[in-house]
Scaffold this active site. Structure first.
Site, PDB file in Angstrom:
ATOM      1  N   HIS A 470     -19.649  43.196 -43.212  1.00 50.90           N
ATOM      2  CA  HIS A 470     -19.232  41.981 -43.917  1.00 50.90           C
ATOM      3  C   HIS A 470     -19.033  40.759 -43.028  1.00 50.90           C
ATOM      4  O   HIS A 470     -19.015  39.640 -43.534  1.00 50.90           O
ATOM      5  CB  HIS A 470     -17.934  42.265 -44.674  1.00 50.90           C
ATOM      6  N   TYR A 588      -7.203  38.194 -56.692  1.00 54.13           N
ATOM      7  CA  TYR A 588      -8.200  37.509 -55.853  1.00 54.13           C
ATOM      8  C   TYR A 588      -9.557  37.591 -56.543  1.00 54.13           C
ATOM      9  O   TYR A 588      -9.999  38.668 -56.939  1.00 54.13           O
ATOM     10  CB  TYR A 588      -8.264  38.200 -54.495  1.00 54.13           C
ATOM     11  N   THR A 601     -17.006  31.511 -48.563  1.00 59.25           N
ATOM     12  CA  THR A 601     -16.315  31.818 -49.816  1.00 59.25           C
ATOM     13  C   THR A 601     -15.010  31.043 -49.932  1.00 59.25           C
ATOM     14  O   THR A 601     -14.494  30.506 -48.955  1.00 59.25           O
ATOM     15  CB  THR A 601     -15.994  33.327 -49.924  1.00 59.25           C
TER      16      THR A 601
END
Length: 762
Positions: A470, A588, A601
């Site tokens: 990630h 979230y 993001t």
């Protein structure tokens, strides 16, 4: 050690008979072709960078301007520069021979005009891309006059077909919100979750921060926002990902799943792996040559493409305290992990990609390899699933020299990793879906190389998926790659009647054979591997993962309700969580900020006063007022959509507060307000997987999307994909060790919440 000897292309010995030279002609040819390929890539990269650098102008326009200026001056005897060329001639007379002075002055003036035009168009495009009001306008109603004029101007400036990075220089920087705005929006977001006394204390801390050290922090952040391309992305990558010391497996990496077709065109894992690898390498070539079209919203507004640069040839390297991302410009090989053995596989022959038929033959050789493997070697990959500091220490001690260094370098510098599993997986039952999702998320903890940017995973019965790291990029980037791969696998490359690859004629004997990587497994290293494996297994066994398909309705029905599909699902998730836990918790939802340069993001906070009123209404009694519930739902969804749009435009709360917190740490200044904000747990973490970003996916091979592990020990991780008009897939994860969560129970609550909201409109 035959593999080590075969890697030597040229050697010589001094003997009594003289100098004896040994060389391998075939390997020298490979070396030559590798160099030729490298130079071709450099030239292509230079040309593409030049073309992208002057976009929306073009290199061809320079030739046009030069021709026009030369024709006007030398043929028509007209000075197109209004005296500027004569001034250049006087300056250059003392530097150049008289014969070339005028010609050089004309060319120099042409270049000046070309650069001025390119810069003017670029800044005009940049000014247009700053405009964001179009996002907030309804798609049902006719756009405003200003938006229509803006769209016309944008289309006129982008008539030339853009390359992957054409818009990068024109994208605006992520705006820094005013401190007062962020504090107000934060207080609005926590009000539904706090009692009156708690909210009064939070308000006091926020106001003290805004009137005190917050202003100082904001000035430093303003300076960074003015100087850097993006004031968030580098700190986000470092402090959220690379400084994280927890194992990557479950905690960070995510997965994507195969298309849910009932019958695959092949049952041969070697053939499926070959088509997928070839498709991925074609995608790499398109990225390298910048021939991949950038993603455009509304077919006109570009998203940042910077993350594509590190899809391939990228590995996260463990290091003490903070990892780093290693990216190579090129890699001529991939690494295959099969039955606990690692193989290095060259992907070129005579300067060209190996076709799928050749790759299939080589993969089949790897699958059929019956050479012995020790338990320690089969568990070697578990090191990447261990604590990052432990892995860094082990890497430094045992992989810094000799055979281990060579083999580890082959893995870390590979284009990507292919995992050939020894188990079959299917989708016929919910248990099979759960098992396949778990295999993609974590496997057996020792059969995935979690440090690689991504790894393709092929089951024994040819079902496929991927696991992605990630830190280097976000899920939409790998989703784009996955969409491309599945499209080429099913629609372009395909298989013959025997389930073999169709493209190419097998010349595998001419290709470099797979080379098994060798390891020096000393007793201390074996002990470290064993400890890492036990630690990783404990993490893996604690995951409760469920994947289910909601087929009652999908995007078609939700749009008929005149609400945003994402907002609709978020309301259902909150309703389900309230039923599951008896209360609401901080939630979230990830949104992208790729409308700005190097954007990644932002967080959307779905719990609002409007959504809380809707949930209270739904749970107030067994028989609720449908009209009132519908009205509250529409208000909550409309407000959620606005929050999502504001986050996309840089008006979110959490990234701004995160950067202010980083500054407070650098300055060693404690802030009770920021400490309180950053310590709040996200007990419900959600994300929508993008579907059909570039229009390659159709209804015949819909993917189930992907998922991730729980963010909080006592929370849920929920990923969902609106797959087609009448299907929604949910990936729900939690921890078995937590007594208050249960992924199966929460999945049922999601189904019930969706049904209850549907009944409001029936």
């Amino acid at each position: 050690m035959a593999e080590a000897h075969s890697a030597v292309a040229f050697s010589f010995q001094v003997t009594h008979d003289g100098l004896r030279i040994n060389y391998d002609v075939r390997l020298l040819q490979e070396v030559w072709q590798s160099g030729v390929r490298s130079w071709r890539r450099r030239i292509a990269r230079f040309n593409n960078n030049l073309s992208a650098g002057v976009f929306p102008s073009s290199v061809e326009f320079l030739l046009f301007i030069c021709s026009a200026v030369l024709f006007s001056d030398l043929v028509l005897a007209i000075d197109p520069s209004f005296g500027a060329i004569s001034l250049l001639i006087r300056v250059l007379e003392c530097l150049l021979p008289p014969t070339f002075v005028r010609l050089f002055a004309l060319i120099l003036f042409s270049v000046f005009l070309w650069i001025a035009k390119a810069l003017s168009l670029r800044y005009a495009l940049k000014c247009l891309l700053i405009y964001k009001k179009w996002i907030f306008e309804s798609r049902v109603k006719k756009p405003s006059l200003l938006t229509r004029l803006w769209m016309v101007g944008l289309r006129l400036l982008t008539l030339k077909k853009p390359r992957l990075y054409s818009f990068q220089a024109s994208l605006p920087r992520l705006p820094l919100p005013p401190l007062e705005q962020t504090i107000c929006r934060y207080l609005e977001s926590v009000r539904p979750l706090q009692s009156d006394s708690q909210f009064a204390e939070t308000t006091r801390l926020a106001r003290d921060f805004g009137r005190g050290v917050g202003r100082r922090f904001q000035r430093y952040l303003w300076l960074k926002a003015w100087w850097a391309s993006n004031y968030v992305s580098d700190w986000w990558e470092e402090f959220v990902y690379l400084r994280g010391r927890a194992p990557l497996v479950v905690n960070s990496n995510f997965y994507g799943i195969d298309s849910l077709v009932s019958c695959l065109p092949t049952q041969k894992p070697s053939a499926r792996a070959a088509n997928l690898v070839y498709s991925a390498l074609v995608f790499r070539k398109l990225v390298d040559r910048q021939e991949l079209a950038p993603i455009l919203l509304q077919k006109a507004v570009p998203l940042c493409s910077s993350q594509y640069e590190r899809i391939f040839n990228t590995t996260r390297i463990p290091n003490k305290n903070v990892d780093f991302v290693l990216h190579s410009r090129d890699s001529p090989h991939i690494v295959v992990l099969s039955s606990g053995k690692f193989f290095k596989l060259q992907i070129h022959r005579k300067g060209r990609l190996l076709p799928p038929r050749d790759l299939q033959t080589l993969f089949q050789r790897i699958i059929q390899d019956d050479s012995p493997v020790t338990p320690e070697e089969s568990r070697l990959a578990a090191l990447t699933a261990s604590d990052r500091d432990c892995w860094a220490e082990t890497r430094l001690k045992h992989f810094s020299r000799g055979l281990n260094r060579v083999s580890l370098s082959a893995i870390e510098k590979s284009a990507f990793v292919v995992v050939l599993d020894d188990e079959s997986h299917d989708f016929q039952t919910s248990q099979q879906l759960d098992a396949w999702a778990a295999a993609l998320l974590h496997g057996k903890a020792n059969d995935r190389w979690f440090d690689k940017s991504f790894q393709l995973i092929v089951a024994k019965n040819a079902r496929v998926g991927f696991n992605g790291e990630h830190s280097w990029a976000d899920a939409p980037i790998l989703a784009h790659l996955w969409e491309f791969i599945l499209h080429h696998d099913f629609r372009v490359l395909q298989y013959d009647s025997n389930g073999d690859c169709r493209l190419g004629h097998s010349h595998a004997n001419d290709a470099s054979p797979p080379i098994r990587l060798q390891w020096d497994l000393t007793p201390p290293l074996c002990l470290a591997i064993d400890l890492a494996f036990k630690s990783a297994v404990s993490v893996v066994k604690d995951v409760d993962l469920r994947l289910f398909s909601h087929k009652e309705f999908g995007k078609r029905f939700i749009k008929r309700c005149h609400v945003s599909p994402d907002a609709f699902i978020q309301m259902a998730l909150q309703l389900a969580y309230r039923r599951d836990q008896g209360h609401l918790s901080l939630t979230y939802e990830a949104s992208m900020t790729r409308l700005f340069r190097e954007g990644r993001t932002e967080t959307v906070r779905p719990i609002t006063n409007q959504s809380k009123r809707f949930i209270d209404q739904m749970l107030s009694s067994e028989v609720c007022d449908k009209n009132q519930s519908k009205e509250l739902l529409l208000k909550a969804c409309l407000n959620h959509q606005r929050l999502y749009q504001e986050a996309m435009c840089g008006g979110g709360v959490d990234r701004h507060l995160f950067c202010l917190y980083v500054i407070s740490r650098y300055l060693s200044v404690d802030s009770p307000f920021l400490s309180s904000v950053l310590s709040e747990p996200w007990r419900l973490s959600t994300s929508q997987t993008p579907h059909g970003q570039v229009g390659l996916v159709d209804a015949d091979f819909v993917s189930a999307g992907g998922g991730f592990g729980p963010v909080a020990d006592d929370g849920y991780g929920v990923s969902y994909i609106i797959a087609g008009e009448d299907n929604i897939f949910f990936h729900v994860s939690s921890k078995i060790s937590c007594k208050t969560t249960d992924s199966k129970r929460f999945s049922k609550n999601i189904e019930k919440a969706l049904k209850d909201i549907q009944n409001i409109f029936i």
